[in-house]
Design an enzyme around this catalytic site. Structure first.
Site, mmCIF file in Angstrom:
data_model
loop_
_atom_site.group_PDB
_atom_site.id
_atom_site.type_symbol
_atom_site.label_atom_id
_atom_site.label_comp_id
_atom_site.label_asym_id
_atom_site.label_seq_id
_atom_site.Cartn_x
_atom_site.Cartn_y
_atom_site.Cartn_z
ATOM 1 N N VAL A 452 0.819 -1.142 -0.092
ATOM 2 C CA VAL A 452 -0.053 -0.037 0.001
ATOM 3 C C VAL A 452 0.980 1.326 -0.005
ATOM 4 O O VAL A 452 1.976 1.243 0.381
ATOM 5 C CB VAL A 452 -0.705 0.033 1.208
ATOM 6 C CG1 VAL A 452 -2.081 -1.158 1.042
ATOM 7 C CG2 VAL A 452 -0.161 -0.007 2.508
ATOM 8 N N GLU A 453 0.288 2.459 -0.268
ATOM 9 C CA GLU A 453 1.031 3.586 -0.282
ATOM 10 C C GLU A 453 2.183 3.642 -1.494
ATOM 11 O O GLU A 453 3.040 4.267 -1.246
ATOM 12 C CB GLU A 453 1.260 4.117 1.020
ATOM 13 C CG GLU A 453 0.234 4.382 2.036
ATOM 14 C CD GLU A 453 -0.513 5.427 1.841
ATOM 15 O OE1 GLU A 453 -0.426 6.084 0.905
ATOM 16 O OE2 GLU A 453 -1.432 6.011 2.740
ATOM 17 N N GLY A 454 1.964 2.913 -2.444
ATOM 18 C CA GLY A 454 2.955 2.707 -3.548
ATOM 19 C C GLY A 454 3.642 1.536 -2.863
ATOM 20 O O GLY A 454 4.212 1.476 -2.032
#
Length: 753
Positions: A452-454
Site C-alpha cells: 500500500v501507499e505505493g
C-alpha cells in the site's frame, strides 16, 4: 582624474570577464543541463513542490549538522495522550480477539461502537470540531500498540487518521465543509474511506481513468453547476462500511463553463455513500485479514460543485493535495504497523528462546539462534527510532516526502526480516494456527503494508532517490526550474549564480571526500563525544560520498538516470541508511544514553553503515562509465571503507543482554500488548517464572547429575518431588520449579483441532 579612469577601466574589465564567463561557461553549461537534466512534467513539479525537505537535505548535501540534529525536541506524549493510552486504549486491547475477527471477517459490533464512542477515528481532528487533536507521535504509538494485538483493528483505526477525508478537509477544505463534516467524522457518525486506486491505476495515480464532467443539472429542485462522475475503484479500505466517500478523479470541462481550459486535472470530492448512483461493490479478502476492504463504483453520478474538497478553487488541485497528505500514511501509519510487529516479535521471541529447551539447554544459548535474535532486537531498535523520529517531523509541521518514503520502504522490509527470524526461532510453534499462535496473523499481514501507499519496488526505485536527487540537493531543483524557462538575461544571471554556488559546493565536497577517504572518516571533527563518536565520523564520510557520487551521476547520466532504476535505487539506499542510522543515534541521545541500549545501538549502526557503504560500492561497480567509476572509487575510499557489519561479538553480546537486562528488554519491546490470558501473556509469564527459578534449576540439575534421582519413567514433577524428599530442594523451591515448568509447557504448546 587618473584614479577615476582606473576605476572605470577596472569596472570594464569586471564586466568583460563576467561577459566572457557567461558566454564561455554559463550559457554552454546551461544548454548542456537543458539537454541532460531530467525534464519535470507538471505533475512531477507539483509533487516536488508539495513536499518538504528536512534532515534528508543535510545528509544529501554531505554536511550534516549533528548538533542541530540533536537539538530537535525529544519525541514524547502529553498527559492527555498518555492517559488515553493507559485507559481507553488498554480497554480496547482487552476487547480484541484477532482469531475471532479473522474468522468473522469483521470487528465485533461492540468494538466498532467502542472505537466510535471513544474517538479512535478522530486523532487528527481538532478539539473545536469534537476530535482528539492528538500528535502524530500519539497517533503512531496507538496504532503500533494495536498492531501488536490485532492487525485488522490497527488498519481499521489508521485509515480515518491518515490519508482520507479528515486529512484533506483540514488542509484544503472550505470553512463550510469543515463545519459540516469534521464533527461527524469526529463522533463516528460519518465513517470515511478514500478511493484512489483503480483497475488500471495503482502506483501511477496520474493514470486514473475515473472522470467527472463539469455540467449543469437539476439538484434539490433547481439547476446547479456540478460534476457528473463515473468511477470504478478497488482495494479501498473501509469502503464496504463507509458512509462517506472521498473520491479522486480527473475533471474535464468540455463546454468551458469554468474557463477556457478543458482538462482540469485530478480533483478530490466528498460524497455521501447514500447519494443516488453511488454503489458499494463486493468485498476483497486481503490475506484473510479482518479489516474491511472492497470496491466502489458510480456511473453518471451528479454532485454539486460544492462537494469538491476546497470548493471550486479545489478543482484540479487533487494531485497536490494527495502528495502533500500522503506523508501521514507513509510517515505515521505504516511505520506504526511495522513497529507493532517488531515489538511483538522481540518480546515473544526473546521469551520463547529462553523457555524452549533443546539438547538440555535453552535454545537462546545456541549461536545460530543468537544470530537471529540479535537481528530481531537490533532491527526493532532501529525501526522504533525511525518511527519516533519520522512522526516527530510531522509534528513539526513538515511534509518530508523523501523521509516518509524511506520510513515506509525500509521499516516494512525490516519488519518482514524480523518476522521471518521470529518464525525461524519458534519453528513449529510459529506455523500452527490457533489462539496460541501470536505471530501468524502479523506474518500474513506484512505483505499488505508492503504493497500500500505505493508498492515497495516503486518506493525504492523511483521515489526515494527520484525525489531526493531533486528536492534534497541544494541546487539541482532550482537549476531544473530555471533551465525549463526561457534563456533571457535575468534567467542566465540567476543560473550563473546557482552554477557558481553549485561548483563551489561540489569542489568542497570533492576535497572533503578525498580527505575523509584517506583518513577513513576521521579527518573532520563532529562535535560529539562518547562511545558513539566514531559512528558520526563514518556517517559524515558516507554522506560526503553520496553527495559527490550523486552529482557525478546526474552530470554524466542526466535524465537517463531516471531510467537507470537499479543505479538510482542504490543511491537511495545510501541516503536511507544514513537517515536510519541518524535516527538510531538520535534516539540513543534523547533516551539519556541508556547503557543497556548501547549493544542494540552498536548492532543497528554497524548494520546501517555496512548496508550504506555496500550500496555505494554496488553503485560504483555498476556505473555505466568504468573510467568515471574508478575515479569515484579512488576518491571515496581508496583503502576501503572498513564497514564490516555486526561482528560475532556484537551478536552474542546483544542476544545475551536482552535476556538478562529486564529494563533494556522492556524499552525495546514496550509497544507489545501483554494482555492477561492472551498468548503473549502466557509466554511472558513463563519467561518470568523461568528466570525467577534459574538458581533452583541449577540446584536441581546438580542433583540430577549426582545420579540420585534419575529415572527415565518419572515425570518432571515426580523428579522434583523426589529431589525435595531427599532435601535437595525445599518445599517452596519445588513448588516454584513445578509451576514454572508447567507455565513453560503451556507457553510452548500449540492448538489442536
Amino acid at each position: 582624474m587618473s584614479i577615476i579612469v582606473l576605476i572605470i577601466v577596472l569596472i570594464c574589465i569586471v564586466f568583460l570577464i563576467q561577459s566572457i564567463r557567461y558566454r564561455l561557461i554559463t550559457l554552454p553549461v546551461m544548454r548542456y543541463f537543458k539537454r541532460a537534466l531530467p525534464k519535470l512534467t507538471q505533475t512531477e513539479q507539483e509533487a516536488m513542490e508539495a513536499g518538504d525537505t528536512w534532515w534528508d537535505s543535510q545528509l544529501f548535501s554531505g554536511r550534516p549538522d549533528w548538533q542541530k540534529w540533536h537539538q530537535i525536541d525529544t519525541p514524547k506524549l502529553n498527559n492527555e495522550e498518555q492517559a488515553f493510552i493507559d485507559n481507553e486504549l488498554d480497554r480496547l486491547l482487552s476487547m480484541l480477539d484477532e482469531q475471532q475477527i479473522r474468522h468473522n471477517k469483521d470487528l465485533p459490533e461492540a468494538v466498532w461502537a467502542y472505537l466510535k464512542e471513544n474517538g479512535f477515528f478522530a486523532f487528527i481532528i481538532p478539539k473545536k470540531f469534537g476530535g482528539r487533536e492528538f500528535s502524530a507521535q500519539a497517533n503512531s504509538t496507538i496504532v503500533a500498540k494495536i498492531a501488536s494485538k490485532s492487525l485488522s483493528t490497527a488498519v481499521t483505526v489508521m485509515v480515518p487518521n491518515s490519508l482520507g477525508p479528515a486529512e484533506l478537509l483540514l488542509h484544503y477544505g472550505t470553512p463550510e465543509q469543515q463545519q459540516n463534516w469534521l464533527p461527524k467524522l469526529a463522533s463516528g457518525d460519518a465513517l470515511p474511506c478514500f478511493a484512489l486506486t483503480a483497475l488500471e491505476a495503482g502506483s501511477d495515480a496520474g493514470a486514473i481513468s475515473d472522470f467527472g464532467v463539469i455540467c449543469k443539472k437539476a439538484y434539490n429542485g433547481e439547476e446547479v453547476l456540478g460534476i457528473e462522475l463515473t468511477w470504478s475503484k478497488r482495494y479501498i479500505t473501509l469502503a464496504p462500511v463507509a458512509n462517506v466517500l472521498g473520491l479522486a478523479f480527473k475533471a474535464y470541462d468540455p463546454d468551458c463553463l469554468l474557463g477556457n481550459k478543458q482538462a482540469l486535472g485530478i480533483t478530490c470530492a466528498l460524497i455521501p455513500t447514500s447519494h443516488e448512483g453511488v454503489k458499494t461493490g463486493p468485498r476483497h479478502n486481503p490475506l484473510d485479514q479482518g479489516f474491511m476492504n472492497g470496491t466502489t463504483q458510480g456511473k453518471h453520478v451528479f454532485i454539486p460543485l460544492e462537494w469538491v474538497i476546497g470548493g471550486r478553487a479545489g478543482i484540479g488541485k487533487g494531485w497536490r493535495m494527495l502528495v502533500s497528505c500522503l506523508s501521514a500514511g507513509r510517515g505515521i501509519s505504516l511505520p506504526a504497523l511495522s513497529a507493532g510487529t517488531a515489538h511483538l516479535c522481540t518480546r515473544t521471541t526473546s521469551a520463547y528462546s529462553q523457555i524452549r529447551e533443546q539438547f538440555g539447554h535453552p535454545i537462546a544459548e545456541f549461536e545460530g539462534v543468537q544470530e537471529s535474535l540479535a537481528r530481531i532486537v537490533g532491527f526493532t531498535y532501529s525501526i522504533e527510532a525511525c518511527r519516533q523520529t519520522t512522526a516527530q517531523a510531522i509534528d513539526m509541521n513538515k511534509s518530508p516526502a523523501v523521509i516518509t518514503a524511506i520510513a515506509k520502504y525500509h521499516l516494512t522490509e525490516m519488519s518482514r526480516i524480523v518476522m521471518n527470524d521470529a518464525l525461524d526461532i519458534h519453528g513449529g510453534k510459529g506455523i500452527q494456527k490457533g489462539p496460541n499462535n501470536y505471530l501468524a496473523n502479523n506474518y500474513t499481514g506484512i505483505p499488505i503494508s508492503i504493497t500500500v501507499e505505493g508498492a515497495n519496488i516503486l518506493t525504492r526505485n523511483l521515489m526515494i532517490f527520484g525525489q531526493g536527487a531533486t528536492r534534497c540537493h541544494p541546487y539541482i531543483f532550482k537549476e531544473i526550474k530555471l533551465i525549463q524557462q526561457s534563456e533571457g538575461t535575468a534567467c542566465v544571471r540567476d543560473f550563473d549564480k546557482l552554477l557558481m554556488a553549485h561548483i563551489q559546493h561540489t569542489s568542497i565536497n570533492i576535497i572533503k571526500v578525498v580527505w575523509l577517504g584517506l583518513s577513513r572518516g576521521h579527518g573532520i571533527p563532529v562535535g560529539i563525544s562518547g562511545p558513539t563518536q566514531v559512528y558520526y565520523k563514518k556517517l559524515n564520510w558516507l554522506s560526503v560520498c553520496l553527495s559527490v557520487c550523486a552529482d557525478v551521476a546526474m552530470l554524466k547520466l542526466g535524465g537517463e538516470l531516471k531510467r537507470k532504476e537499479m543505479l538510482s535505487a542504490r543511491l537511495g539506499d545510501v541516503l536511507s541508511h544514513l537517515y536510519l542510522a541518524s535516527c538510531v543515534l538520535k534516539k540513543y541521545e534523547h533516551d539519556g544514553r541508556q547503557q543497556g541500549d548501547m549493544k542494540a545501538v552498536n548492532y543497528a549502526i554497524a548494520y546501517h553503515l555496512k548496508a550504506g557503504f555496500d550500496a555505494l560500492n554496488d553503485f560504483i561497480e555498476n556505473f555505466t562509465n568504468r573510467f568515471v567509476a574508478q575515479i569515484m572509487k579512488r576518491a571515496c575510499y581508496m583503502f576501503g571503507h572498513g564497514a564490516k557489519g555486526p561482528s560475532d561479538y556484537m551478536v552474542t553480546d546483544l542476544s545475551k543482554s536482552i535476556l538478562n537486562d529486564k529494563s533494556a528488554r522492556e524499552r525495546v519491546s514496550h509497544l507489545c500488548s501483554v494482555q492477561s490470558n492472551s498468548a503473549v501473556a502466557l509466554v511472558e509469564q513463563a519467561y518470568l517464572k523461568y528466570k525467577a527459578t534459574l538458581p533452583i534449576r541449577i540446584k536441581f540439575s546438580q542433583w540430577q547429575k549426582n545420579d540420585k534421582g534419575y529415572c527415565y519413567d518419572k515425570a518432571f514433577a515426580d523428579l522434583v518431588m523426589l529431589a525435595q524428599s531427599e532435601q535437595a530442594l525445599s518445599k517452596e523451591e519445588a513448588k516454584s520449579l513445578i509451576n514454572a515448568h508447567e507455565a513453560c509447557l503451556k507457553a510452548i504448546s500449540v492448538d489442536i483441532f
